[in-house]
Design a protein around this motif. Structure first.
Motif, PDB file in Angstrom:
ATOM      1  N   CYS A 287       1.801  -0.570   3.104  1.00 22.10           N
ATOM      2  CA  CYS A 287       0.512  -1.133   3.218  1.00 22.10           C
ATOM      3  C   CYS A 287       0.519  -2.547   2.819  1.00 22.10           C
ATOM      4  O   CYS A 287       1.199  -2.979   1.700  1.00 22.10           O
ATOM      5  CB  CYS A 287      -0.453  -0.340   2.289  1.00 22.10           C
ATOM      6  SG  CYS A 287      -0.554   1.497   2.456  1.00 22.10           S
ATOM      7  N   ASN A 288      -0.355  -3.538   3.376  1.00 18.77           N
ATOM      8  CA  ASN A 288      -0.414  -4.759   3.131  1.00 18.77           C
ATOM      9  C   ASN A 288      -1.189  -4.999   1.778  1.00 18.77           C
ATOM     10  O   ASN A 288      -1.283  -5.957   0.990  1.00 18.77           O
ATOM     11  CB  ASN A 288      -1.100  -5.808   4.215  1.00 18.77           C
ATOM     12  CG  ASN A 288      -0.061  -5.690   5.462  1.00 18.77           C
ATOM     13  OD1 ASN A 288       1.001  -5.824   5.023  1.00 18.77           O
ATOM     14  ND2 ASN A 288      -0.737  -6.026   6.323  1.00 18.77           N
ATOM     15  N   ASP A 289      -2.113  -3.798   1.432  1.00 18.31           N
ATOM     16  CA  ASP A 289      -2.933  -3.694   0.226  1.00 18.31           C
ATOM     17  C   ASP A 289      -3.316  -2.346   0.266  1.00 18.31           C
ATOM     18  O   ASP A 289      -3.456  -1.665   1.259  1.00 18.31           O
ATOM     19  CB  ASP A 289      -4.106  -4.838   0.424  1.00 18.31           C
ATOM     20  CG  ASP A 289      -4.987  -4.688  -0.770  1.00 18.31           C
ATOM     21  OD1 ASP A 289      -4.455  -4.517  -1.864  1.00 18.31           O
ATOM     22  OD2 ASP A 289      -6.165  -4.495  -0.856  1.00 18.31           O
ATOM     23  N   CYS A 290      -3.241  -1.912  -0.857  1.00 19.45           N
ATOM     24  CA  CYS A 290      -3.776  -0.445  -1.277  1.00 19.45           C
ATOM     25  C   CYS A 290      -5.363  -0.179  -1.494  1.00 19.45           C
ATOM     26  O   CYS A 290      -6.020  -0.937  -2.018  1.00 19.45           O
ATOM     27  CB  CYS A 290      -2.982   0.131  -2.814  1.00 19.45           C
ATOM     28  SG  CYS A 290      -1.397  -0.038  -2.508  1.00 19.45           S
ATOM     29  N   LEU A 291      -5.786   0.977  -0.895  1.00 16.44           N
ATOM     30  CA  LEU A 291      -6.902   1.332  -1.402  1.00 16.44           C
ATOM     31  C   LEU A 291      -7.492   1.674  -2.424  1.00 16.44           C
ATOM     32  O   LEU A 291      -8.480   1.050  -2.959  1.00 16.44           O
ATOM     33  CB  LEU A 291      -7.499   2.467  -0.110  1.00 16.44           C
ATOM     34  CG  LEU A 291      -8.677   3.042  -0.080  1.00 16.44           C
ATOM     35  CD1 LEU A 291      -9.645   1.818   0.604  1.00 16.44           C
ATOM     36  CD2 LEU A 291      -8.673   4.240   0.816  1.00 16.44           C
TER      37      LEU A 291
END
Length: 400
Positions: A287-291
């Motif tokens: 992931c480029n950023d986490c939810l």
């Protein structure tokens, strides 16, 4: 992303901000959600912390007040205390962002009148009225305020001496804010959780650090507190916005040169724990950023997860950090910040630490891994009313 409680996010690129403003899309209608009040009274003891958890819904049952994405948060607090200058208050959002609402205040400045200039960083929307500034920015009683005026983004306050809460410069320092009034329905504000989800567990922490001798027989009390959430019900940023690769928020995941997936050639689905920013592979480590949250492996690889795993706690932003070795769950990394203990250890509720032996006056509850209190007549016991040694001055009476 790092943020200073004193200096905000630091230097800003003015040209980039202007260019962004030219194509800016107005945010959706602002909603205000007033959560119910937590009236569970908790004692604030010297050299310790009180922790209260409130599960917010964001007024999801009311479409006109539903706040899903936050802009800023106001915390209303009522506290009684013999010397409120000894208190520090922190608020942690469901995403793990920790805001300092109040620092303990051991010093003042003497003088007949004092001028302070407060830079209005992060004030919500167009909320720059003088009355709002008086109420929210300096955080002092109006009886201490001589005049207050707004010029652009700067608030100039003229105050009488010994103003309790404002940060002042110049003059002679001395101990102050020894007021016994506490805080009655006092409002504190934070914008550090901007853009985060409103629903979930909010954690309020009140620390009491005595700065001088005082009457310890009269402890402080957290009487009640509540949240006022400001934000929107829908995502304020358009999902069609492009995220240039150089601008993406990444958290130093170690790139493996043998990775089968590159940022340019992967076009498949992302893991459910990836945010809308996207991914460069199918797994939770791509992931480029986490939810929601993430934790790091020993090789520094970041893994996105829906909640922190056992032995971890929600730290800054979305990160899960490790608890102390003996803690099963915790609210910090130190040994005196445990909430539950691993097998073979017992939680001492007085010190929030996990130990193999419970102190005198308590016994080991092996079912709950807790140190439970004995009866008041027992020095040691195996159960609450089963004394193995009596308190000094008492003798054991055996019933046949």
């Amino acid at each position: 992303m790092s943020v200073s409680h004193l200096y905000g996010f630091g230097l800003m690129d003015a040209e980039a901000m202007v260019m962004e403003a030219e194509k800016w899309t107005t945010v959706p209608q602002q909603h205000v959600c007033v959560e119910s009040t937590d009236r569970q009274i908790k004692t604030i003891r010297p050299n310790s912390a009180v922790r209260s958890i409130y599960k917010a819904s964001g007024c999801s049952d009311n479409p006109n007040h539903h706040v899903n994405y936050l802009e800023h948060v106001v915390v209303r607090i009522t506290i009684t205390h013999p010397r409120r200058g000894d208190l520090a208050i922190y608020l942690t959002s469901p995403s793990g962002t920790r805001s300092q609402l109040l620092a303990n205040r051991p010093f003042s400045v003497s003088g007949l009148f004092l001028h302070i200039s407060v830079f209005l960083v992060g004030f919500p929307r167009n909320d720059f009225s003088e009355e709002t500034c008086k109420q929210r920015s300096c955080g002092f009683h109006h009886t201490h305020l001589v005049d207050c005026s707004v010029t652009g983004f700067s608030l100039m306050c003229i105050l009488r001496q010994q103003t309790p809460l404002c940060s002042l410069q110049g003059g002679t320092a001395k101990l102050f804010d020894h007021s016994m009034e506490g805080f009655k329905n006092w409002e504190f504000m934070t914008i550090h959780c901007w853009g985060e989800r409103a629903a979930g567990d909010w954690i309020l922490e009140v620390y009491d650090t005595p700065s001088q001798l005082r009457n310890f027989k009269t402890p402080g009390k957290l009487k009640e507190w509540s949240l006022v959430l400001y934000g929107t019900s829908v995502q304020p940023y358009s999902p069609t916005n492009e995220f240039p690769k150089v601008e993406r928020v990444r958290y130093s995941r170690v790139e493996d040169p043998t990775d089968d997936y590159g940022t340019e050639d992967y076009a498949g689905p992302c893991d459910p724990e990836c945010s809308e920013v996207g991914c460069d592979g199918p797994g939770p480590d791509h992931c480029n950023d986490c939810l929601h949250y993430y934790y790091k492996l020993k090789n520094n690889t970041r893994i996105c997860v829906s909640s922190c795993p056992p032995g971890h706690y929600h730290a800054d932003k979305k990160r899960c950090r490790k608890c102390a070795p003996n803690c099963e769950s915790c609210f910090g990394s130190h040994g005196d910040q445990c909430l539950s203990c691993k097998y073979g250890y017992f939680l001492n509720g007085e010190t929030n630490s996990c130990t193999t032996h419970c102190p005198d006056g308590s016994y080991q509850d092996t079912k709950k891994n807790l140190c439970q209190k004995c009866s008041e007549n027992c020095k040691t016991c195996t159960e609450s009313d089963n004394c193995t040694e009596c308190r000094e001055g008492l003798s054991e009476k055996i019933y046949e």
